[in-house]
Design a protein around this motif. Structure first.
Motif, short mmCIF file in Angstrom:
data_model
loop_
_atom_site.label_atom_id
_atom_site.label_comp_id
_atom_site.label_asym_id
_atom_site.label_seq_id
_atom_site.Cartn_x
_atom_site.Cartn_y
_atom_site.Cartn_z
N ALA A 9 0.84 -1.21 0.00
CA ALA A 9 0.00 0.00 0.00
C ALA A 9 0.87 1.25 0.00
CB ALA A 9 -0.93 -0.01 1.21
N GLN A 10 1.91 1.25 0.81
CA GLN A 10 2.80 2.41 0.86
C GLN A 10 3.51 2.61 -0.47
OE1 GLN A 10 3.04 4.77 3.04
NE2 GLN A 10 4.65 5.81 1.89
N ALA A 11 3.94 1.53 -1.09
CA ALA A 11 4.60 1.63 -2.39
C ALA A 11 3.66 2.19 -3.45
CB ALA A 11 5.12 0.26 -2.82
N CYS A 12 2.38 1.82 -3.39
CA CYS A 12 1.40 2.34 -4.34
C CYS A 12 1.11 3.82 -4.07
CB CYS A 12 0.11 1.52 -4.27
SG CYS A 12 0.27 -0.17 -4.90
N ARG A 13 1.06 4.20 -2.81
CA ARG A 13 0.85 5.62 -2.48
C ARG A 13 2.00 6.47 -2.99
NH1 ARG A 13 -0.88 3.27 2.80
NH2 ARG A 13 -3.18 3.27 2.77
N GLU A 14 3.21 5.94 -2.91
CA GLU A 14 4.37 6.67 -3.40
C GLU A 14 4.30 6.89 -4.90
OE1 GLU A 14 7.66 4.38 -2.03
OE2 GLU A 14 7.45 5.05 0.07
N ARG A 15 3.51 6.08 -5.60
CA ARG A 15 3.32 6.27 -7.04
C ARG A 15 2.13 7.17 -7.33
NH1 ARG A 15 4.97 0.78 -10.32
NH2 ARG A 15 6.87 0.33 -9.13
N GLY A 16 1.49 7.68 -6.29
CA GLY A 16 0.41 8.65 -6.46
C GLY A 16 -0.99 8.12 -6.28
N ALA A 17 -1.15 6.82 -6.03
CA ALA A 17 -2.48 6.24 -5.91
C ALA A 17 -3.09 6.54 -4.54
CB ALA A 17 -2.42 4.73 -6.12
N THR A 18 -4.40 6.61 -4.52
CA THR A 18 -5.15 6.60 -3.27
C THR A 18 -5.41 5.14 -2.92
OG1 THR A 18 -6.21 8.71 -3.76
CG2 THR A 18 -7.29 7.30 -2.13
N VAL A 19 -5.08 4.74 -1.70
CA VAL A 19 -5.13 3.31 -1.36
C VAL A 19 -5.88 3.09 -0.06
CG1 VAL A 19 -3.78 1.22 -0.96
CG2 VAL A 19 -2.86 3.01 -2.46
N GLU A 20 -6.78 2.11 -0.07
CA GLU A 20 -7.40 1.58 1.14
C GLU A 20 -7.12 0.09 1.19
OE1 GLU A 20 -11.44 2.66 1.93
OE2 GLU A 20 -11.23 4.64 1.00
N THR A 21 -6.89 -0.42 2.39
CA THR A 21 -6.54 -1.83 2.54
C THR A 21 -7.48 -2.52 3.53
OG1 THR A 21 -4.97 -1.45 4.33
CG2 THR A 21 -4.11 -1.32 2.08
N ALA A 22 -7.51 -3.83 3.42
CA ALA A 22 -8.27 -4.65 4.37
C ALA A 22 -7.55 -5.97 4.56
CB ALA A 22 -9.69 -4.89 3.86
N ALA A 23 -7.15 -6.25 5.78
CA ALA A 23 -6.53 -7.54 6.11
C ALA A 23 -7.65 -8.52 6.46
CB ALA A 23 -5.56 -7.38 7.27
N ILE A 24 -8.16 -9.18 5.44
CA ILE A 24 -9.33 -10.05 5.57
C ILE A 24 -9.04 -11.39 4.91
CG2 ILE A 24 -11.75 -10.38 4.91
CD1 ILE A 24 -12.09 -7.38 4.89
#
Length: 268
Positions: free
Chosen positions: A43-58
């Motif tokens: 998620a952090q790597a994707c945010r560094e590329r400019g994406a808005t990210v939400e995660t779920a550990a499910i």
């Protein structure tokens, strides 16, 4: 153009590579996985590329939790593309004659039932909007079963049939369905399979190819071409000859880390 993409099984392998490939300033990503640390890292790597990210550990087998999260996410960010990628591998382990039944059932639960749960959570919402795209990650093993991967091959073949049925039913309702059948891809899951892996692709190459074909809304995305061509030829041969050829694709399969943890937990 901005879009929203959900990827299950995003913390490793093809799912991780796809998350990085789709990450950009105009993309909102919903990433699901079971490993919290790896999920946070991607998620952090994707945010560094400019994406808005939400995660779920499910755990994708948890229908209530998966459905609740996906529908809440869809209410905030209407999903354009769901990539149902979560999957595990099991097979005939070294010095064993049969696949452990508990492992086989776990494969079916994750690979097939988990995909169906994710699809069911969003399919009615996509139909109401009359737009959307569902991508189911199967395998070439779903087209040509491997003798030492019986439950894995069965679960992936079921995804091919499931995706085909969905495509026929939804073709007039604005929903695209793609079934993705990779060959050997360099991932931690592939490392469990101790065998030759002809024409293996790096995960980032596979992700790039899958995305380009998804952008074209291809119905079946199968690669590499050498193995796909071989599978098509195989179907033209007598069954006895097919069996002889497929028997050459033998492999020992090591238990996954998650399976080993579950076995340890159940015996403690």
């Amino acid at each position: 153009m901005s879009r929203t993409v959900v990827i299950t099984g995003a913390s490793s392998g093809i799912g991780r590579a796809l998350a990085l490939n789709y990450a950009g300033k105009d993309t909102t990503l919903g990433l699901l996985g079971r490993d919290v640390a790896r999920l946070d890292a991607i998620a952090q790597a994707c945010r560094e590329r400019g994406a808005t990210v939400e995660t779920a550990a499910i755990d994708g087998r948890d229908a209530d939790a998966t459905t609740a999260w996906l529908q809440a996410f869809d209410s905030r960010h209407p999903v354009d593309l769901l990539i149902a990628n979560a999957g595990i591998l099991s097979g005939i382990e070294p010095q064993s004659r049969t696949e452990p039944v508990a492992a086989a059932l776990r494969v079916v639960d994750v690979n097939l039932k988990g995909t169906m749960i994710a699809v069911a959570a969003l399919i009615d919402r996509m139909q109401a909007r009359r737009r959307g795209h569902l991508a189911l990650i199967s395998s070439l093993a779903g087209l040509a079963p491997q003798p030492d991967l019986p439950s894995y091959s069965a679960s992936k073949a079921a995804l091919v049939s499931y995706g085909t049925a969905l495509r026929i039913r939804l073709r007039s309702r604005g929903i695209a369905i793609s079934v993705v059948c990779p060959g050997y891809v360099e991932t931690p899951m592939a490392d469990q399979q101790r065998s030759a892996k002809p024409f293996s692709w790096p995960a980032d190459k596979a992700a790039d190819y899958i995305r380009r074909r998804l952008d074209r809304r291809s119905r079946l995305i199968a690669f590499p071409w050498q193995l796909v061509f071989g599978i098509r030829l195989l179907a033209l041969l007598p069954v006895t000859l097919q069996d002889w050829i497929l028997s050459g694709f033998r492999a020992d399969v090591a238990p996954s880390e998650s399976a080993q943890r579950q076995d340890s937990d159940s015996s403690s």
